[in-house]
Each structure stands twice: as structure tokens, then as C-alpha cells.
Scaffold this motif. Structure first.
Motif, PDB file in Angstrom:
ATOM      1  N   GLY A   1     -10.689  -1.497  -5.495  1.00 19.67           N
ATOM      2  CA  GLY A   1     -10.234  -2.280  -4.337  1.00 19.67           C
ATOM      3  C   GLY A   1      -9.487  -1.414  -3.340  1.00 19.67           C
ATOM      4  N   THR A   2     -10.169  -0.404  -2.835  1.00 18.10           N
ATOM      5  CA  THR A   2      -9.487   0.618  -2.013  1.00 18.10           C
ATOM      6  C   THR A   2      -9.199   0.157  -0.584  1.00 18.10           C
ATOM      7  OG1 THR A   2      -9.537   2.997  -1.555  1.00 18.10           O
ATOM      8  CG2 THR A   2     -11.591   1.794  -1.167  1.00 18.10           C
TER       9      THR A   2
ATOM     10  N   TYR B   1     -10.971 -11.652   0.042  1.00 16.56           N
ATOM     11  CA  TYR B   1     -10.846 -10.895  -1.214  1.00 16.56           C
ATOM     12  C   TYR B   1      -9.585 -10.036  -1.262  1.00 16.56           C
ATOM     13  CZ  TYR B   1     -15.476 -12.141  -2.907  1.00 16.56           C
ATOM     14  OH  TYR B   1     -16.558 -12.836  -3.389  1.00 16.56           O
ATOM     15  N   ALA B   2      -8.987  -9.789  -0.107  1.00 15.78           N
ATOM     16  CA  ALA B   2      -7.768  -8.979  -0.090  1.00 15.78           C
ATOM     17  C   ALA B   2      -6.541  -9.782  -0.520  1.00 15.78           C
ATOM     18  CB  ALA B   2      -7.550  -8.398   1.304  1.00 15.78           C
TER      19      ALA B   2
ATOM     20  N   ASN C   1      -4.321  -2.266  -6.331  1.00 20.52           N
ATOM     21  CA  ASN C   1      -3.419  -3.161  -5.600  1.00 20.52           C
ATOM     22  C   ASN C   1      -4.186  -4.468  -5.438  1.00 20.52           C
ATOM     23  OD1 ASN C   1      -1.713  -4.484  -3.867  1.00 20.52           O
ATOM     24  ND2 ASN C   1      -1.936  -3.068  -2.148  1.00 20.52           N
TER      25      ASN C   1
ATOM     26  N   ASP D   1     -14.863  -1.039  -3.763  1.00 21.30           N
ATOM     27  CA  ASP D   1     -14.380  -2.289  -3.168  1.00 21.30           C
ATOM     28  C   ASP D   1     -15.536  -3.283  -3.169  1.00 21.30           C
ATOM     29  OD1 ASP D   1     -11.593  -2.839  -1.334  1.00 21.30           O
ATOM     30  OD2 ASP D   1     -13.184  -4.343  -1.218  1.00 21.30           O
ATOM     31  N   ILE D   2     -15.189  -4.549  -3.254  1.00 27.51           N
ATOM     32  CA  ILE D   2     -16.218  -5.592  -3.232  1.00 27.51           C
ATOM     33  C   ILE D   2     -16.623  -5.926  -1.795  1.00 27.51           C
ATOM     34  CG2 ILE D   2     -14.638  -7.593  -3.163  1.00 27.51           C
ATOM     35  CD1 ILE D   2     -16.508  -8.823  -5.372  1.00 27.51           C
TER      36      ILE D   2
ATOM     37  N   GLU E   1      -9.798   4.442  -7.823  1.00 30.97           N
ATOM     38  CA  GLU E   1      -9.069   3.317  -7.221  1.00 30.97           C
ATOM     39  C   GLU E   1     -10.004   2.129  -7.100  1.00 30.97           C
ATOM     40  OE1 GLU E   1      -7.479   3.399  -3.194  1.00 30.97           O
ATOM     41  OE2 GLU E   1      -6.220   1.679  -3.660  1.00 30.97           O
TER      42      GLU E   1
ATOM     43  N   ASP F   1     -18.002  -4.931  -7.856  1.00 27.47           N
ATOM     44  CA  ASP F   1     -17.042  -5.922  -8.323  1.00 27.47           C
ATOM     45  C   ASP F   1     -16.332  -5.311  -9.533  1.00 27.47           C
ATOM     46  OD1 ASP F   1     -15.673  -8.113  -9.236  1.00 27.47           O
ATOM     47  OD2 ASP F   1     -17.441  -9.333  -9.651  1.00 27.47           O
ATOM     48  N   MET F   2     -15.063  -5.008  -9.374  1.00 28.35           N
ATOM     49  CA  MET F   2     -14.281  -4.351 -10.449  1.00 28.35           C
ATOM     50  C   MET F   2     -14.997  -3.097 -10.962  1.00 28.35           C
ATOM     51  SD  MET F   2     -11.355  -5.780 -10.951  1.00 28.35           S
ATOM     52  CE  MET F   2     -10.639  -7.188 -10.104  1.00 28.35           C
TER      53      MET F   2
ATOM     54  N   SER G   1       0.842  -1.208   0.000  1.00 27.96           N
ATOM     55  CA  SER G   1       0.000   0.000   0.000  1.00 27.96           C
ATOM     56  C   SER G   1       0.879   1.261   0.000  1.00 27.96           C
ATOM     57  CB  SER G   1      -0.894   0.033   1.242  1.00 27.96           C
ATOM     58  OG  SER G   1      -1.400  -1.243   1.556  1.00 27.96           O
TER      59      SER G   1
HETATM   60  C1  LIG Z   1      -4.446  -6.147  -1.345  1.00 25.91           C
HETATM   61  S1  LIG Z   1      -5.926  -5.333  -0.868  1.00 25.91           S
HETATM   62  C2  LIG Z   1      -5.464  -3.626  -1.170  1.00 25.91           C
HETATM   63  C3  LIG Z   1      -6.254  -2.629  -0.372  1.00 25.91           C
HETATM   64  C4  LIG Z   1      -5.796  -1.170  -0.528  1.00 25.91           C
HETATM   65  N1  LIG Z   1      -5.935  -0.718  -1.890  1.00 25.91           N
HETATM   66  C5  LIG Z   1      -4.361  -1.009  -0.083  1.00 25.91           C
HETATM   67  O1  LIG Z   1      -3.478  -0.895  -0.965  1.00 25.91           O
HETATM   68  O2  LIG Z   1      -4.120  -0.992   1.129  1.00 25.91           O
HETATM   69  C6  LIG Z   1      -7.026  -5.682  -2.246  1.00 25.91           C
HETATM   70  C7  LIG Z   1      -8.387  -5.024  -2.133  1.00 25.91           C
HETATM   71  O3  LIG Z   1      -9.131  -5.297  -3.332  1.00 25.91           O
HETATM   72  C8  LIG Z   1     -10.463  -5.634  -2.987  1.00 25.91           C
HETATM   73  N2  LIG Z   1     -10.997  -6.470  -4.075  1.00 25.91           N
HETATM   74  C9  LIG Z   1     -10.674  -7.752  -4.370  1.00 25.91           C
HETATM   75  N3  LIG Z   1     -11.366  -8.181  -5.433  1.00 25.91           N
HETATM   76  C10 LIG Z   1     -12.133  -7.134  -5.831  1.00 25.91           C
HETATM   77  C11 LIG Z   1     -13.086  -6.961  -6.876  1.00 25.91           C
HETATM   78  N4  LIG Z   1     -13.378  -7.959  -7.724  1.00 25.91           N
HETATM   79  N5  LIG Z   1     -13.699  -5.760  -7.019  1.00 25.91           N
HETATM   80  C12 LIG Z   1     -13.405  -4.745  -6.142  1.00 25.91           C
HETATM   81  N6  LIG Z   1     -12.532  -4.863  -5.116  1.00 25.91           N
HETATM   82  C13 LIG Z   1     -11.906  -6.036  -4.968  1.00 25.91           C
HETATM   83  C14 LIG Z   1     -10.350  -6.356  -1.663  1.00 25.91           C
HETATM   84  O4  LIG Z   1     -11.560  -6.395  -0.943  1.00 25.91           O
HETATM   85  C15 LIG Z   1      -9.241  -5.536  -0.990  1.00 25.91           C
HETATM   86  O5  LIG Z   1      -9.788  -4.458  -0.262  1.00 25.91           O
END
Ligand SMILES: C[S@@+](CC[C@H](N)C(=O)[O-])C[C@H]1O[C@@H](n2cnc3c(N)ncnc32)[C@H](O)[C@@H]1O
Length: 200
Positions: free
Chosen positions: A45-46, A122-123, A104, A67-68, A43, A87-88, A24
């Protein structure tokens, strides 16, 4: 509430949401170096909203995040980042034109038995080879980036940096490494792609 203060931003984090870490910080630094006043930035997936919050604390930019994970959406909104649950790119019914899109992605190679319980999975969960989310992101991305728009993606050596560069090039993005850092068992890089094709 636990929080992180970084580059003029103060971000709270909660259980069930990815706690900002080295990836991050690297992405936030790269985004802050490359963003300019007035840019329209998305951004995906925030999480806590950390990267977006760093941008917002330092620049006058038009920011939107997704974010999902519903807990992430609430957390990011509480941290002052306008965030919608999606989702995306699915929240955008018609094509949008962002100057910069940041992601990220979850990138850990994950088998069924490796999954963590709840939304936090999901993270981390990048599918069996760690690339599932990156592929889905790149497939959707080009419809939402302006001509000469910038995409910033965090990639790990666990995913394969050269592979990721060649996929991005395949989507018409002129791609380069803007920053890299060794981190325990992996190397983290931020890739910058600039969209060359498309209308002026
Ligand atoms: C590695 S974490 C990064 C979080 C933040 N951006 C950071 O850098 O600290 C990935 C993030 O993407 C989100 N995510 C995963 N798949 C996703 C999707 N299909 N659509 C939206 N968000 C998604 C997760 O819920 C998570 O919050």
C-alpha cells in the motif's frame, strides 16, 4: 505537479492517491531509523511511494512496493519506486523472504455512507471498526518475512493500539512501539514486530 520534499526524497502526488501526511512522515522516519544497507524491503500500500522513496533516497536497499489502486501504482513508479498492482500479498505466487515489510493501512472506521468515491476509498476505509486491512495484512505477513525480519505498521488510537499489539504478538511477532505522536483527535504510533518463529 504538486510535490513533497522530505529527507532527500522528492515525491509528486496526484488526485485519487493518498497525499502523504503525518502518518506517512512518522512511518518514513521509523523505517529510515531501522532499515540497513542491503535489506530486501517490501512496502504494501505504497500510495505515492513516499515511504519507499525516503528509504531509497538515503539507503542502498532492494525495494519493492504494491498498491491495489492503479493510480497509486502509476504515481509510485513515476516517483522511482518499483511498484506492482496487487491486493496485499497476492502478487507473490511463491513465498518470499523480505528483511522488512512496511504498511500504513487504511484505518478509519467506515460505514457504507462514509465511503469516498473511487479508488481513494482504499486509502481510508478500514471496515466498520477500522481493523479490516490490518487483520488481512497480519494474516498474510508471516509467510513473506525472513526469520528475525522486521514489520513496521502504522496504527492509530482509532484502531486501538493495545489491541493491535496483542494481535501482532498472536502472530509470533515480538512487538513494541517505536515512535508515537499526538495528531489532532488521535494518537499515531509505529509498531515494530520481529518474527521470532521460523527456520534460521
Ligand atoms: C493510508 S494510505 C498510505 C499510503 C502511503 N503508504 C503513505 O504512507 O503515504 C493506504 C494505502 O494502502 C493501499 N491499500 C489499501 N488496501 C490495500 C490492499 N488490500 N492491497 C494493497 N494496497 C492497499 C491504498 O490504496 C493506499 O494507497
Amino acid at each position: 505537479m504538486p510535490h513533497i520534499t522530505y529527507r532527500n526524497a522528492c515525491v509528486e502526488f496526484v488526485d485519487d492517491v493518498y497525499e502523504p501526511a503525518e502518518d506517512s512522515f512518522l512511518l518514513a522516519d521509523a523505517a529510515l531509523d531501522l532499515a540497513k544497507q542491503g535489506m530486501k524491503i517490501l512496502e504494501i500500500g505504497t500510495g505515492t511511494g513516499f515511504v519507499a522513496a525516503v528509504l531509497k533516497a538515503n539507503l542502498d536497499v532492494d525495494l519493492l512496493a504494491t498498491d491495489i489502486n492503479p493510480y497509486a501504482v502509476k504515481c509510485a513508479c513515476n516517483n522511482g519506486v518499483p511498484t506492482i498492482r496487487a491486493d496485499m500479498f497476492s502478487a507473490f505466487k511463491s513465498l518470499k523472504c523480505f528483511d522488512m515489510i512496511i504498511f500504513n493501512p487504511p484505518y478509519l472506521p467506515t460505514l457504507e455512507e462514509d465511503k469516498v468515491p473511487g479508488w481513494l476509498n482504499y486509502a481510508f476505509d478500514g471496515g466498520v471498526d477500522g481493523t479490516a486491512s490490518l487483520h488481512r495484512f497480519l494474516e498474510g505477513l508471516v509467510s513473506y518475512l525472513c526469520h528475525k525480519g522486521i514489520v513496521l505498521v502504522l496504527v492509530s488510537s482509532l484502531t486501538g493500539i493495545e489491541k493491535a499489539i496483542s494481535w501482532m504478538e498472536g502472530y509470533g511477532l515480538e512487538t513494541e512501539v517505536v515512535v508515537k505522536e499526538k495528531c489532532f483527535f488521535e494518537e499515531l504510533v509505529v509498531l515494530k514486530g520481529i518474527l521470532k518463529a521460523g527456520p534460521e
